[in-house]
Motif scaffolding. Structure first.
Motif, PDB file in Angstrom:
ATOM      1  N   ILE A 130      -1.815   9.842   0.333  1.00  0.00           N
ATOM      2  CA  ILE A 130      -2.358  10.436   1.562  1.00  0.00           C
ATOM      3  C   ILE A 130      -1.419  11.517   2.080  1.00  0.00           C
ATOM      4  O   ILE A 130      -1.842  12.606   2.475  1.00  0.00           O
TER       5      ILE A 130
ATOM      6  N   CYS B 273      -8.517  12.231   1.553  1.00  0.00           N
ATOM      7  CA  CYS B 273      -8.545  11.804   2.960  1.00  0.00           C
ATOM      8  C   CYS B 273      -7.396  12.423   3.751  1.00  0.00           C
ATOM      9  O   CYS B 273      -7.557  12.761   4.927  1.00  0.00           O
TER      10      CYS B 273
ATOM     11  N   TYR C 131      -7.368   9.153  -1.881  1.00  0.00           N
ATOM     12  CA  TYR C 131      -6.312   9.132  -0.864  1.00  0.00           C
ATOM     13  C   TYR C 131      -5.814  10.552  -0.580  1.00  0.00           C
ATOM     14  O   TYR C 131      -5.579  10.919   0.572  1.00  0.00           O
TER      15      TYR C 131
ATOM     16  N   ALA D  14      -0.648   4.250  -1.920  1.00  0.00           N
ATOM     17  CA  ALA D  14      -1.730   4.906  -1.191  1.00  0.00           C
ATOM     18  C   ALA D  14      -1.163   5.817  -0.103  1.00  0.00           C
ATOM     19  O   ALA D  14      -1.637   6.944   0.099  1.00  0.00           O
TER      20      ALA D  14
ATOM     21  N   ALA E  89      -3.409   3.300   5.988  1.00  0.00           N
ATOM     22  CA  ALA E  89      -3.980   2.881   4.713  1.00  0.00           C
ATOM     23  C   ALA E  89      -4.703   1.560   4.915  1.00  0.00           C
ATOM     24  O   ALA E  89      -5.794   1.360   4.406  1.00  0.00           O
TER      25      ALA E  89
ATOM     26  N   THR F  77      -7.125   7.711   7.960  1.00  0.00           N
ATOM     27  CA  THR F  77      -7.243   8.152   6.574  1.00  0.00           C
ATOM     28  C   THR F  77      -7.492   7.007   5.602  1.00  0.00           C
ATOM     29  O   THR F  77      -7.599   7.237   4.396  1.00  0.00           O
ATOM     30  N   GLY F  78      -7.564   5.756   6.101  1.00  0.00           N
ATOM     31  CA  GLY F  78      -7.779   4.604   5.236  1.00  0.00           C
ATOM     32  C   GLY F  78      -8.867   3.718   5.798  1.00  0.00           C
ATOM     33  O   GLY F  78      -9.779   4.185   6.484  1.00  0.00           O
TER      34      GLY F  78
ATOM     35  N   TYR G  94       0.809  -1.220   0.000  1.00  0.00           N
ATOM     36  CA  TYR G  94       0.000   0.000   0.000  1.00  0.00           C
ATOM     37  C   TYR G  94       0.847   1.276   0.000  1.00  0.00           C
ATOM     38  O   TYR G  94       0.362   2.351   0.365  1.00  0.00           O
TER      39      TYR G  94
ATOM     40  N   SER H 220     -12.203   8.811   6.202  1.00  0.00           N
ATOM     41  CA  SER H 220     -12.264   7.966   5.014  1.00  0.00           C
ATOM     42  C   SER H 220     -13.605   7.267   4.866  1.00  0.00           C
ATOM     43  O   SER H 220     -14.525   7.773   4.232  1.00  0.00           O
TER      44      SER H 220
END
Length: 428
Positions: free
Chosen positions: A57, A319, A316, A53, A111, A133-134, A50, A150
């Motif tokens: 972010i 967020c 992403y 991602a 994430a 945030t994920g 990830y 998120s």
């Protein structure tokens, strides 16, 4: 678990407890000490599946700071970064360092849903909140210290389930990765889909799970063969990061001639460029598309493309941006309070009219800044996000927000996730 909600009006006032000292929650009176600098632990994947991602972010978070002079709520911020890694061992080490050695006032990031599970007991021990945030796993039953900008992981599939039930003329094959986030994403779809009469093409009526540990699946051809022989009329899936790239490319190469629907992470961010033409025509569900027509999104897209050489932002980035905005709002409210703040007591009404559980007694090590952030978070009101205005739900501390149907389309020679329709408003 999921409810359609009409956005409510929230007061912007923070509940305050009258005490004998004066000064704001972030600038205490002479008998208290704190720094004007807010220490933030930013924990994102700098390695692992990830990583892309995490990079996105981070870029969204940094863009907000750059647009606001490097301050949140008028306070300077000191950001200490750490690697989320695989969301388990690596994140436990990183979280322990941020909380015990760096003594951050608040954590931001994640994430993977695994990261939230790993950090939850540490957040409780130290009384420090996390702005996630994920993915938020469904197994978090008490989100006192956890707030997400998120989504709740089961909501993605739930938002598109009825659309597929009424659009696809026949059974749907469901497939995803065998870990907590994958199970939430896929079962969020299958439960909502079958509850209203939808039929799965999977043998036995259960989703197909591809191995995740010790390493994620990279060869999908055996699973694609099952799909082709299943009698399915469409496929629904969830993959993200490097797994998404492999799945999309092999889906095309193996000649699966079925409409592919997915959680938007399958084609969002850097993975779309890596997937290339193989992604064209894939339909996805997500809570953001860059062509959403609002003032907030137009400003966000303009700022992002100016800083990133014309690149298109994704969820992403949003967020990360929203996490910074939430802290900006919380610190602004906390700094405006005339005395130290406190969370509502047991049985007291909140601004939404709901009744809250008693706030846990914070540990003695909790800083005044942390306490002020904790008290402000339930009372922020609407967050003017690029995805559209949203508010924290009082139950799960995740956004009550709109979800959109998107399609990968060549837009000016560049592939993009284009909003096609609004699907649902979910959150709690």
């Amino acid at each position: 678990m999921f409810r359609r909600r009409v956005p409510w009006a929230l007061t912007a006032a923070v509940a305050v407890a009258i005490s004998g000292c004066t000064g704001s929650a972030l600038n205490p009176g002479k008998d208290q000490t704190t720094s004007d600098t807010v220490r933030i632990g930013l924990i994102l994947p700098k390695s692992g599946p990830y990583k892309t991602a995490g990079d996105d972010i981070h870029d969204g978070w940094q863009l907000y700071l750059d647009q606001h002079g490097g301050k949140l709520g008028g306070h300077k911020v000191e950001v200490v970064e750490a690697d989320e890694g695989d969301g388990k061992d690596a994140v436990r080490v990183a979280g322990k360092k941020l909380l015990e050695q760096d003594k951050v006032d608040v954590l931001v990031g994640n994430a993977s849903a695994e990261t939230v599970l790993s950090l939850d007991p540490m957040l409780r021990q130290h009384g420090v909140p996390m702005i996630g945030t994920g993915g938020r796993p469904s197994t978090i039953t008490d989100p006192t210290y956890i707030w997400h900008t998120s989504w709740l992981s089961q909501e993605t599939g739930a938002a598109i389930a009825d659309y597929l039930r009424t659009t696809v003329d026949g059974p749907v094959f469901a497939i995803g990765p065998d870990y907590v986030g994958g199970h939430d994403q896929i079962t969020g779809f299958t439960k909502a889909f079958t509850a209203k009469g939808g039929k799965l093409a999977n043998p036995g009526g259960e989703p197909e799970w591809t191995p995740w540990a010790p390493t994620p699946t990279t060869n999908f051809q055996p699973y694609l063969a099952k799909i082709k022989s299943s009698g399915a009329k469409a496929v629904y899936t969830f993959y993200a990061g490097s797994s998404a790239v492999e799945f999309v490319k092999q889906y095309k190469q193996f000649g699966v001639d079925l409409p592919l629907y997915a959680a938007g992470f399958l084609t969002d961010g850097a993975v779309l460029a890596a997937e290339g033409p193989a992604a064209e025509g894939i339909s996805t569900v997500l809570n953001y598309a860059a062509n959403i027509d609002t003032d907030a999104n137009r400003r966000f897209v303009a700022a992002f493309t100016a800083q990133h050489s014309g690149a298109t932002p994704n969820i992403y980035h949003v967020c990360g941006w929203d996490a910074a905005m939430v802290l900006d709002m919380a610190l602004t409210q906390a700094g405006a309070a005339t005395t130290a703040t406190s969370a509502p007591t047991s049985g007291s009404p909140t601004a939404t009219g709901t009744t809250t559980k008693a706030a846990p007694t914070p540990p003695p090590s909790q800083s005044p800044t942390t306490a002020a952030i904790m008290a402000a978070l339930p009372h922020l009101g609407e967050v003017n996000s690029p995805r559209g205005g949203w508010q924290f739900g009082p139950v799960n501390h995740t956004p009550v927000q709109k979800w959109y149907l998107r399609r990968v389309t060549a837009d000016g020679g560049v592939l993009a996730n284009v909003k096609i329709a609004e699907l649902a408003t979910l959150g709690s």
